[in-house]
Design a protein around this motif. Structure first.
Motif, short mmCIF file in Angstrom:
data_model
loop_
_atom_site.label_atom_id
_atom_site.label_comp_id
_atom_site.label_asym_id
_atom_site.label_seq_id
_atom_site.Cartn_x
_atom_site.Cartn_y
_atom_site.Cartn_z
N PHE A 133 0.76 -0.97 0.01
CA PHE A 133 -0.07 0.12 -0.03
C PHE A 133 0.74 1.16 0.20
CE2 PHE A 133 -2.76 -3.39 1.45
CZ PHE A 133 -3.82 -3.36 0.55
N GLN A 134 2.17 1.09 0.30
CA GLN A 134 2.96 2.27 0.42
C GLN A 134 2.41 3.60 1.02
OE1 GLN A 134 4.87 2.44 -3.48
NE2 GLN A 134 5.49 0.32 -3.38
N ASP A 135 1.67 3.51 2.08
CA ASP A 135 1.16 4.59 2.57
C ASP A 135 2.05 5.07 3.79
OD1 ASP A 135 0.02 2.29 4.16
OD2 ASP A 135 -0.81 3.61 5.38
N HIS A 136 2.12 6.38 3.86
CA HIS A 136 3.33 6.86 4.78
C HIS A 136 2.98 6.81 6.19
CE1 HIS A 136 5.61 8.88 1.88
NE2 HIS A 136 4.72 9.20 1.32
N ASP A 137 1.49 6.51 6.82
CA ASP A 137 1.19 6.20 7.98
C ASP A 137 1.85 4.88 8.60
OD1 ASP A 137 -0.08 8.60 8.41
OD2 ASP A 137 -1.73 7.75 7.72
N SER A 138 1.49 3.79 7.60
CA SER A 138 1.94 2.33 7.85
C SER A 138 3.65 2.70 7.95
CB SER A 138 1.59 1.42 6.77
OG SER A 138 0.24 1.35 6.71
N ILE A 139 4.25 3.15 7.04
CA ILE A 139 5.66 3.20 6.97
C ILE A 139 6.11 4.00 8.24
CG2 ILE A 139 7.70 4.43 5.95
CD1 ILE A 139 5.71 3.39 3.24
N ALA A 140 5.61 4.99 8.54
CA ALA A 140 6.03 5.69 9.77
C ALA A 140 5.96 4.92 11.07
CB ALA A 140 5.26 7.01 9.94
N PHE A 141 4.98 4.43 11.08
CA PHE A 141 4.59 3.24 12.11
C PHE A 141 5.56 2.28 12.41
CE2 PHE A 141 2.28 -0.13 14.65
CZ PHE A 141 2.05 0.62 15.68
N ALA A 142 6.00 1.64 11.06
CA ALA A 142 6.94 0.43 11.23
C ALA A 142 8.35 1.04 11.70
CB ALA A 142 7.14 -0.05 9.78
N VAL A 143 8.69 2.35 11.28
CA VAL A 143 9.97 2.74 11.53
C VAL A 143 10.02 3.23 13.19
CG1 VAL A 143 11.44 4.88 11.55
CG2 VAL A 143 10.47 3.83 9.16
N VAL A 144 8.73 3.85 13.75
CA VAL A 144 8.67 4.08 15.12
C VAL A 144 8.93 2.82 16.08
CG1 VAL A 144 6.94 4.57 16.82
CG2 VAL A 144 7.17 6.23 14.73
N VAL A 145 8.03 1.76 15.51
CA VAL A 145 8.21 0.67 16.32
C VAL A 145 9.44 -0.12 16.46
CG1 VAL A 145 7.08 -1.78 16.42
CG2 VAL A 145 5.51 0.22 15.93
N PHE A 146 10.15 -0.13 15.14
CA PHE A 146 11.20 -0.68 14.87
C PHE A 146 12.25 0.01 16.13
CE2 PHE A 146 15.74 -1.31 13.27
CZ PHE A 146 15.50 -3.02 13.65
N SER A 147 12.12 1.36 15.95
CA SER A 147 13.03 2.18 16.71
C SER A 147 12.91 2.02 18.42
CB SER A 147 12.74 3.68 16.38
OG SER A 147 13.06 3.90 15.01
N LEU A 148 11.81 1.72 18.41
CA LEU A 148 11.16 1.42 19.91
C LEU A 148 11.77 0.10 20.48
CD1 LEU A 148 7.67 2.58 20.27
CD2 LEU A 148 9.31 3.63 21.20
N PHE A 149 11.76 -0.64 19.63
CA PHE A 149 12.54 -1.99 19.95
C PHE A 149 13.91 -1.95 20.23
CE2 PHE A 149 15.05 -5.42 17.94
CZ PHE A 149 14.96 -6.49 18.69
N LYS A 150 14.81 -1.11 19.31
CA LYS A 150 16.06 -0.94 19.47
C LYS A 150 16.34 0.02 20.70
CE LYS A 150 18.50 -2.75 16.18
NZ LYS A 150 19.23 -3.70 16.38
N ILE A 151 15.61 0.96 20.72
CA ILE A 151 15.93 1.80 22.21
C ILE A 151 15.49 1.20 23.43
CG2 ILE A 151 14.98 3.76 23.27
CD1 ILE A 151 14.42 4.96 20.27
N SER A 152 14.72 0.35 23.45
CA SER A 152 14.21 -0.32 24.72
C SER A 152 15.35 -1.32 25.02
CB SER A 152 12.82 -1.44 24.45
OG SER A 152 13.33 -2.27 23.58
N LEU A 153 16.32 -1.71 24.06
CA LEU A 153 17.28 -2.67 24.59
C LEU A 153 18.36 -1.70 25.21
CD1 LEU A 153 17.72 -4.52 21.26
CD2 LEU A 153 16.60 -5.36 23.33
N ARG A 154 18.44 -0.57 25.09
CA ARG A 154 19.47 0.40 25.55
C ARG A 154 19.13 1.29 26.88
NH1 ARG A 154 24.09 1.95 22.36
NH2 ARG A 154 24.24 3.75 23.58
N VAL A 155 17.81 1.60 26.72
CA VAL A 155 17.33 2.52 27.48
C VAL A 155 17.56 2.06 29.15
CG1 VAL A 155 14.87 1.83 28.21
CG2 VAL A 155 15.49 4.15 28.05
#
Lengths: 232, 161
Positions: free
Chosen positions: B20-42
């Protein structure tokens, strides 16, 4: 309009630059005896965008140098933009999933094809998988999409045959083939070291470098290329 | 909070986003992946979990109400909130977001979209995405339509008289 020319997509210039092989363009252009062109959109991606950021700025300056010295010339015709847009619309209506046309390609990529058609280019230099597949093997692109998206992909036969019809004269090359010819011409001989199997090592090093920095080439192809060159 | 699930949700979202290439899904995927990475270091995991959970709950409410404007605003502000936990953390968060964009761009490419289009969708440079894609095994799964011998025969004709 030049008697002969090659149109470059963004990918091969990136592959060559990030491998310190961009200098090869100048002697290769002399050997070719025609012009090397890029489109304004490709120039934007190669030079203008990275110049505004910190990453890849020096690489962008190296490409800019090639442009300023006329090794790479810029195709700047409205017709390229118009035709590129038309081609992009057709290409992005070839495959459908869940009732939605898959937007697989970008206008800039199809402008490269449009420039090749308009200039009657001898070849288009493309390191990119999807663009190569839509021209050379669209059926396999359908298979790739089905296996990666895990769903049935519908094909728009009319759009696909239109793309085929328009691009049937186009021949594609990758940076790997350009570098292999440069190797055959002895342009890389200064890097043949005093080590066992020096020529093999050299060829493997440049081909692996191109692969690791984004040229779509498989390990089997690299092995085949090395074997092929050493047998010659 | 099950942080491992973040990565899974992100991969699933990017799979759909490739179609679907909609910006909301893409932004959400980036946000969630970033949260995963950050949670490992916080350091303060409890505080982090509380903040993230509260934002995610509001995001869910926005979606239930169909309030896209508020949803987008909240996504935008999410990382400012995370960075607030520790000022020194800000640079790391920026790096994580940038890495997440490249990583998700690679996923979109893996699904059959071209590098240029994937870079455009994720808002990363072609240079960055190409360098990253080369380090993955993606090209290994491709079928070769012409052999090296065939391509070289043509290439030699162009450059060697």
């Amino acid at each position: 309009m030049p008697s002969s020319c090659i149109i470059f997509d963004t990918g091969p210039i990136i592959s060559l630059t990030t491998n310190n092989l961009l200098w090869l363009l100048e002697p290769m252009k002399k050997k070719f005896g025609g012009e090397f062109y890029i489109t304004p959109s490709v120039k934007k991606e190669l030079v203008d965008v990275p110049l505004e950021t910190k990453k890849f700025k020096f690489e962008a300056l190296q490409v800019l140098d090639m442009i300023e010295r006329g090794v790479l010339k810029i195709v700047d015709q409205k017709a390229v933009k118009d035709e590129g847009y038309k081609l992009m619309q057709i290409a992005n209506q070839c495959f459908r999933a869940r009732g939605k046309w898959l937007q697989l390609l970008q206008t800039a990529e199809m402008e490269v094809i449009a420039a090749a058609l308009l200039y009657g280019a001898e070849a288009v230099m493309v390191d990119e998988r999807t663009m190569r597949m839509i021209i050379e093997d669209p059926q396999d692109l359908k298979n790739v999409l089905e296996s990666r998206l895990h769903m049935h992909i519908e094909i728009n036969k009319n759009a696909l045959s239109e793309i085929r019809k328009r691009t049937q004269e186009i021949r594609l090359l990758r940076s790997t083939e350009l570098v292999m010819v440069a190797y055959e011409l002895g342009l890389l001989d200064q890097f043949v070291g005093d080590i066992p199997h020096a020529r093999k090592q050299l060829l493997q090093s440049v081909l692996w470098g191109l692969k690791i920095r984004g040229c779509s080439v498989t390990v089997d192809e690299i092995d085949e290329a090395v074997e092929y060159e050493l047998k010659r | 909070m099950n942080v491992g699930a973040f990565k899974e949700i992100s991969d699933h979202t990017i799979h759909t986003a490739s179609i679907f290439q909609d910006h909301d899904s893409i932004a959400f995927a980036v946000v969630v992946f970033s949260l995963f990475k950050i949670s490992l270091r916080v350091r303060d995991k409890k505080k982090f979990a509380k903040r993230v959970q509260s934002v995610l709950t509001r995001l869910k409410e926005d979606l239930q109400k169909g309030d896209a404007r508020s949803y987008r605003l909240r996504i935008k502000k999410l990382f400012e909130k995370i960075s607030d936990i520790d000022n020194k953390f800000k640079r790391y968060v920026d790096e994580v977001i940038s890495h997440a964009q490249v990583k998700k761009g690679t996923k979109v490419y893996e699904h059959g979209v071209s590098i240029a289009r994937a870079a455009e969708i994720l808002g990363v440079s072609h240079w960055e995405l190409m360098s990253y894609v080369g380090k993955t095994g993606i090209p290994e799964r491709e079928r070769v339509s012409e052999t090296i011998t065939q391509r070289m025969r043509f290439a030699r004709r162009l450059f060697i008289a």
